[in-house]
Design an enzyme around this catalytic site. Structure first.
Site, short mmCIF file in Angstrom:
data_model
loop_
_atom_site.label_atom_id
_atom_site.label_comp_id
_atom_site.label_asym_id
_atom_site.label_seq_id
_atom_site.Cartn_x
_atom_site.Cartn_y
_atom_site.Cartn_z
N ASP A 21 0.83 -1.21 0.00
CA ASP A 21 0.00 0.00 0.00
C ASP A 21 0.86 1.25 0.00
OD1 ASP A 21 -2.38 1.44 0.07
OD2 ASP A 21 -2.44 1.48 2.26
N GLY A 24 0.22 5.34 -4.68
CA GLY A 24 -0.34 6.61 -5.13
C GLY A 24 0.07 7.77 -4.24
N HIS A 38 3.06 3.48 -9.03
CA HIS A 38 2.87 2.06 -9.31
C HIS A 38 4.11 1.45 -9.97
CE1 HIS A 38 -1.19 2.16 -7.93
NE2 HIS A 38 -1.63 2.95 -8.90
N GLU A 68 -12.04 -4.97 -5.10
CA GLU A 68 -12.57 -3.62 -4.93
C GLU A 68 -11.83 -2.60 -5.80
OE1 GLU A 68 -13.92 -6.20 -2.04
OE2 GLU A 68 -11.82 -5.61 -2.19
N LEU A 132 11.44 -20.42 -3.42
CA LEU A 132 10.40 -19.53 -2.92
C LEU A 132 9.12 -19.69 -3.72
CD1 LEU A 132 9.61 -16.96 -1.14
CD2 LEU A 132 10.29 -15.63 -3.16
#
Length: 252
Positions: A21, A24, A38, A68, A132
């Site tokens: 997060d 932006g 981004h 969402e 991984l």
């Protein structure tokens, strides 16, 4: 002891999940377009994958696009879709060479046909890798995941394939997108926000949470190691009690 060293007798988590997060806001704080945030976030993703491998993490799950996120402006959604394509096309060979196995979780119903093919190729071409496990949560929402799992169980019950009374936690877990993965022990969210935003609600029932103030594009090895160090200090009781210390039982 440096932040990269492990505390005596305490291991790093096997599975780390990250809510990436702040892209932006990182850009806006610098007077840059959100798209640049981004792009820098993609650089942080690549860096984090390398660091996870170096630090002995077995599974790394990254929340890249939620169910969402379709509510965002069309131009931003299109850009994020393009970033996923770019990442798979540009990085897949390097990931495979590094023995990384790629898994994509989330609904694929809303994805364009070319993107679905790319996602399937990323999974099939790395399936035999043993290093991984990189899990990309794309078009993912935990409520949507649980709803899809519930529908499958209901269909099986109606068809007589299962007894509704036999549906337990394990039966539900087998229907989740993460059915072949261990639950995360540590969930990190960057940017200082303190919510989990519909991410791994079932799987993270007993995870430790760390809300890091750093924006995702600035999430580096030091920030990762700091989160792991905090995790190693946690007392994970799973509803039970901690082992009694000498002092608690009256022993000098």
């Amino acid at each position: 002891m440096s932040s990269g060293q492990r505390d005596a007798g305490v291991s790093n988590p096997a599975h780390v999940a990250i809510i990436m997060d702040g892209n932006g806001r990182w850009a806006q704080m610098r007077g840059l377009p959100r798209q640049e945030g981004h792009r820098r976030g993609l650089d942080a993703l690549r860096r984090t994958v390398r660091n996870a491998s170096d630090l002995g993490i077995q599974v790394l799950t990254l929340y890249s696009f939620s169910t969402e996120n379709w509510r965002r402006p069309y131009a931003e959604v299109s850009f994020l879709m393009g970033l996923l394509k770019h990442f798979v096309e540009k990085d897949l060979a390097e990931l495979s060479a590094a023995n990384v196995r790629v898994r994509i979780i989330g609904s694929r119903d809303d994805l364009a046909a070319d993107l679905r093919r790319l996602v399937e190729h990323a999974e099939t071409s790395t399936r035999a890798n043993t290093g991984l496990v990189l899990v990309i949560a794309f078009n993912y929402g935990s409520r949507d995941e649980i709803m899809r799992a519930t529908r499958r169980l209901a269909a099986d019950a109606v068809a007589g394939r299962i007894d509704p009374a036999a549906i337990d936690e394990a039966a539900i877990a087998r229907q989740l997108d993460t059915h072949d993965l261990p639950d995360p022990e540590l969930v990190i969210r960057t940017s200082g926000e303190t919510r989990i935003s519909n991410f791994l609600l079932w799987q993270a029932a007993y995870a430790e949470f760390i809300f890091a103030p750093v924006m995702w594009p600035d999430f580096d090895r030091a920030a990762f190691e700091d989160a792991l160090a905090q995790y190693r200090q946690r007392d994970r009781r799973f509803g039970g009690l901690s082992a009694p210390s000498d002092r608690s039982v009256g022993v000098a």
